[in-house]
Scaffold this motif. Structure first.
Motif, PDB file in Angstrom:
ATOM      1  N   GLY A 130      36.353  56.584   3.460  1.00 25.63           N
ATOM      2  CA  GLY A 130      37.347  56.275   4.488  1.00 25.63           C
ATOM      3  C   GLY A 130      36.860  55.133   5.365  1.00 25.63           C
ATOM      4  N   LEU A 131      37.782  54.468   6.005  1.00 25.39           N
ATOM      5  CA  LEU A 131      37.462  53.350   6.878  1.00 25.39           C
ATOM      6  C   LEU A 131      38.401  53.402   8.066  1.00 25.39           C
ATOM      7  CD1 LEU A 131      35.974  50.600   7.297  1.00 25.39           C
ATOM      8  CD2 LEU A 131      37.899  49.559   6.119  1.00 25.39           C
ATOM      9  N   ARG A 132      37.844  53.108   9.226  1.00 24.74           N
ATOM     10  CA  ARG A 132      38.707  53.018  10.396  1.00 24.74           C
ATOM     11  C   ARG A 132      38.223  51.851  11.244  1.00 24.74           C
ATOM     12  NH1 ARG A 132      35.536  57.638  12.661  1.00 24.74           N
ATOM     13  NH2 ARG A 132      34.456  56.700  14.412  1.00 24.74           N
ATOM     14  N   ALA A 133      39.116  51.289  11.966  1.00 29.34           N
ATOM     15  CA  ALA A 133      38.802  50.183  12.868  1.00 29.34           C
ATOM     16  C   ALA A 133      38.873  50.687  14.294  1.00 29.34           C
ATOM     17  CB  ALA A 133      39.781  49.034  12.661  1.00 29.34           C
ATOM     18  N   GLU A 134      37.924  50.232  15.085  1.00 27.23           N
ATOM     19  CA  GLU A 134      37.917  50.600  16.495  1.00 27.23           C
ATOM     20  C   GLU A 134      37.946  49.336  17.331  1.00 27.23           C
ATOM     21  OE1 GLU A 134      34.792  53.292  17.550  1.00 27.23           O
ATOM     22  OE2 GLU A 134      35.158  54.558  15.804  1.00 27.23           O
ATOM     23  N   ARG A 135      38.885  49.251  18.215  1.00 26.73           N
ATOM     24  CA  ARG A 135      39.033  48.097  19.086  1.00 26.73           C
ATOM     25  C   ARG A 135      37.790  47.957  19.971  1.00 26.73           C
ATOM     26  NH1 ARG A 135      43.470  45.063  20.623  1.00 26.73           N
ATOM     27  NH2 ARG A 135      44.781  46.448  19.437  1.00 26.73           N
ATOM     28  N   TRP A 137      34.736  47.091  19.120  1.00 29.44           N
ATOM     29  CA  TRP A 137      33.445  47.238  18.464  1.00 29.44           C
ATOM     30  C   TRP A 137      33.130  45.931  17.742  1.00 29.44           C
ATOM     31  CZ3 TRP A 137      30.810  47.181  13.858  1.00 29.44           C
ATOM     32  CH2 TRP A 137      29.605  47.867  13.832  1.00 29.44           C
TER      33      TRP A 137
END
Length: 139
Positions: A130-135, A137
């Protein structure tokens, strides 16, 4: 007009690889057992000098080699690709002692290289990563 074309030496090499795959590799591939490493096929790739080229060829030659083998014998191309996947990290990042110990037998087809993947939450199932983006970072 095509944007790219192979020179006569490359075209001849591709034809030679297809013939080798048909004459020497496909018969070995047909004797392999599903779910088992086909050591005879890997050994023949080594005898033909194709495994050594994994570490000495440029990107275009590697693509031509893989495409030419796959055209006639997908099992040979897969065995070649997996040897590269398993051994390239040693070639690129291994210590001199690791390279000396592992690359000659892999290149000669006497050893079978392996690749392992393990990630939190996915284990060895690459499709479950899985991959997620965090504002905010950044590296």
């Amino acid at each position: 007009m095509p944007a790219f074309s192979l020179d006569p030496v490359q075209t001849a090499w591709c034809a030679e690889l297809r013939a080798l795959a048909a004459e020497r590799l496909r018969p070995l591939a047909e004797k392999g057992e599903p779910g088992h490493v086909n050591r005879a096929l890997v050994a023949e790739l080594g005898r033909l000098g194709l495994l050594r080229r994994l570490f000495t060829s440029g990107a275009l030659d590697l693509c031509l080699m893989r495409e030419s083998l796959a055209y006639t014998c997908t099992e040979a191309e897969t065995a070649l690709a997996l040897q590269g996947l398993g051994a390239y990290p040693v070639h690129a990042y291994g210590t001199p002692a690791q390279r000396e110990r592992w690359l000659p037998p892999v290149s000669e087809g006497r050893a079978v290289a392996a690749f392992a993947l393990s990630e939190p939450g996915a284990g060895s199932d690459a499709a479950a990563l899985g991959l997620r983006a965090e504002r905010g970072w950044s590296w």
